[in-house]
Design a protein around this motif. Structure first.
Motif, PDB file in Angstrom:
ATOM      1  N   GLU A 232      88.510   7.383  22.421  1.00 15.64           N
ATOM      2  CA  GLU A 232      89.519   7.805  23.391  1.00 15.64           C
ATOM      3  C   GLU A 232      90.078   6.597  24.130  1.00 15.64           C
ATOM      4  OE1 GLU A 232      89.723  11.278  26.738  1.00 15.64           O
ATOM      5  OE2 GLU A 232      88.070   9.864  26.929  1.00 15.64           O
ATOM      6  N   ALA A 233      89.206   5.675  24.545  1.00 11.80           N
ATOM      7  CA  ALA A 233      89.643   4.475  25.261  1.00 11.80           C
ATOM      8  C   ALA A 233      90.519   3.606  24.367  1.00 11.80           C
ATOM      9  CB  ALA A 233      88.426   3.687  25.746  1.00 11.80           C
ATOM     10  N   GLN A 234      90.152   3.491  23.081  1.00 12.63           N
ATOM     11  CA  GLN A 234      90.965   2.707  22.142  1.00 12.63           C
ATOM     12  C   GLN A 234      92.354   3.313  21.978  1.00 12.63           C
ATOM     13  OE1 GLN A 234      88.875   2.221  18.401  1.00 12.63           O
ATOM     14  NE2 GLN A 234      86.970   1.729  19.452  1.00 12.63           N
ATOM     15  N   ARG A 235      92.399   4.643  21.877  1.00 13.43           N
ATOM     16  CA  ARG A 235      93.695   5.307  21.703  1.00 13.43           C
ATOM     17  C   ARG A 235      94.574   5.091  22.920  1.00 13.43           C
ATOM     18  NH1 ARG A 235      96.001   9.534  23.513  1.00 13.43           N
ATOM     19  NH2 ARG A 235      94.121  10.318  24.514  1.00 13.43           N
ATOM     20  N   LEU A 236      93.994   5.234  24.121  1.00 14.98           N
ATOM     21  CA  LEU A 236      94.772   5.046  25.346  1.00 14.98           C
ATOM     22  C   LEU A 236      95.247   3.604  25.478  1.00 14.98           C
ATOM     23  CD1 LEU A 236      92.633   7.179  27.831  1.00 14.98           C
ATOM     24  CD2 LEU A 236      94.885   7.737  26.910  1.00 14.98           C
ATOM     25  N   ALA A 237      94.379   2.653  25.099  1.00 13.29           N
ATOM     26  CA  ALA A 237      94.769   1.243  25.167  1.00 13.29           C
ATOM     27  C   ALA A 237      95.906   0.949  24.192  1.00 13.29           C
ATOM     28  CB  ALA A 237      93.562   0.358  24.858  1.00 13.29           C
ATOM     29  N   ALA A 238      95.821   1.528  22.990  1.00 17.12           N
ATOM     30  CA  ALA A 238      96.878   1.329  21.999  1.00 17.12           C
ATOM     31  C   ALA A 238      98.193   1.926  22.478  1.00 17.12           C
ATOM     32  CB  ALA A 238      96.456   1.959  20.666  1.00 17.12           C
ATOM     33  N   ALA A 239      98.106   3.083  23.140  1.00 12.51           N
ATOM     34  CA  ALA A 239      99.319   3.731  23.651  1.00 12.51           C
ATOM     35  C   ALA A 239      99.962   2.884  24.747  1.00 12.51           C
ATOM     36  CB  ALA A 239      98.984   5.118  24.190  1.00 12.51           C
ATOM     37  N   ARG A 240      99.126   2.302  25.610  1.00 16.64           N
ATOM     38  CA  ARG A 240      99.668   1.444  26.678  1.00 16.64           C
ATOM     39  C   ARG A 240     100.324   0.198  26.089  1.00 16.64           C
ATOM     40  NH1 ARG A 240      94.947   3.106  29.532  1.00 16.64           N
ATOM     41  NH2 ARG A 240      93.801   1.286  28.781  1.00 16.64           N
ATOM     42  N   THR A 241      99.693  -0.378  25.073  1.00 21.48           N
ATOM     43  CA  THR A 241     100.251  -1.575  24.435  1.00 21.48           C
ATOM     44  C   THR A 241     101.598  -1.268  23.784  1.00 21.48           C
ATOM     45  OG1 THR A 241      98.034  -2.431  23.986  1.00 21.48           O
ATOM     46  CG2 THR A 241      99.842  -3.339  22.676  1.00 21.48           C
ATOM     47  N   ALA A 242     101.683  -0.095  23.160  1.00 18.82           N
ATOM     48  CA  ALA A 242     102.922   0.287  22.473  1.00 18.82           C
ATOM     49  C   ALA A 242     104.072   0.513  23.436  1.00 18.82           C
ATOM     50  CB  ALA A 242     102.676   1.547  21.640  1.00 18.82           C
ATOM     51  N   THR A 243     103.772   1.026  24.631  1.00 16.37           N
ATOM     52  CA  THR A 243     104.844   1.332  25.590  1.00 16.37           C
ATOM     53  C   THR A 243     105.127   0.182  26.549  1.00 16.37           C
ATOM     54  OG1 THR A 243     103.219   2.342  27.099  1.00 16.37           O
ATOM     55  CG2 THR A 243     104.333   3.797  25.532  1.00 16.37           C
TER      56      THR A 243
END
Length: 269
Positions: A232-243
């Motif tokens: 979950e933390a990896q997914r949220l971090a990836a989403a923040r990086t993408a935006t």
């Protein structure tokens, strides 16, 4: 079977309401075909584009199945657990629910489910579970991650089926499919003790030892929860990086096209 002309609600909402009313009253049953598009649009007093929108909405809720071709049309479905599973998965992806909350419910539900399976599981159910564990272990040894995730999740669905309770099956599929989607999205690896704990659960079912089965399920859930929290933390971090680039571009651009940078005065922060 006829439908009433629509009144004041949004078109697709009233079509859904009428179909639900006839379904729950027994006028419509699973497998029944709705009137053809021309007849149904006349009965409802709406145009075909509005009717198609309503039918697509009904399909999304899982109430009907749309089939193409000469023998196609709109058919009342038998109900789809997939709809609940997809909604649960969407909520997890949107961070409307957390892994902590999901696992709290899993612990409540699945330890009780393990006890029920002790009373109701057949020899065939137990053999299916045992083969599932062995297959998952084999896929892990061969490095086949995506297939292993599918097999590992299916273990819980097989266990739910062993309770002979369709509600349990729907709930478990919703809970586990949400986590499966997360695993497929960012990757996963099994906990070292996972396969041993699952075999312990299967052996407890075979002995009809409810306490041991519930304890094994609790170990399985508590050992895998930290993994899913990391995912979950990896997914949220990836989403923040993408935006981040999009946000930076918006902050750095003013409506008139000039830069959004400002010069700070000395001595201020």
């Amino acid at each position: 079977m006829t439908f009433q002309k629509l009144q004041t609600k949004r078109t697709y909402e009233e079509v859904i309401a009428q179909v639900r009313e006839r379904l729950f009253s027994g006028t419509l049953k699973p497998g029944d075909r709705l009137p053809g598009e021309r007849d149904l649009s006349v009965q409802l007093g709406i145009g075909r584009p509005a009717l198609r929108e309503a039918l697509r909405a009904l399909e999304a809720t899982g109430l009907i199945i749309l089939r193409k071709g000469k023998t196609g049309g709109a058919f009342i479905s038998n109900g789809k657990a997939r709809v609940i599973a997809e909604n649960m998965s969407d909520l997890l992806r949107l961070s409307s629910i957390s892994v902590d909350q999901l696992f709290e419910v899993r612990l409540w539900v699945q330890t009780g489910l393990a006890r029920a399976a002790c009373q109701r599981a057949t020899k065939d159910d137990i053999e299916k579970l045992r083969q599932n564990v062995l297959e998952g272990e084999s896929l892990h040894a061969r490095g086949l991650s995506r297939q292993r995730i599918e097999v590992n999740v299916e273990f819980h669905n097989i266990l739910a089926e062993a309770t002979r309770n369709p509600v349990a099956q729907i709930v478990i599929r919703g809970l586990t499919d949400a986590l499966k989607a997360l695993s497929h999205e960012v990757g996963s690896y099994p906990i070292a003790s996972l396969f041993d704990d699952r075999l312990s659960l299967v052996n407890a079912l075979e002995r009809k030892d409810e306490d041991a089965a519930a304890a094994a399920m609790e170990r399985i859930l508590k050992s895998t929860k930290p993994l899913y929290k990391r995912l979950e933390a990896q997914r949220l971090a990836a989403a923040r990086t993408a935006t981040a680039p999009v946000r930076a571009a918006r902050i750095g651009r003013k409506p008139n096209g000039t830069s959004g940078k400002t010069t700070a005065l000395k001595g201020t922060s």
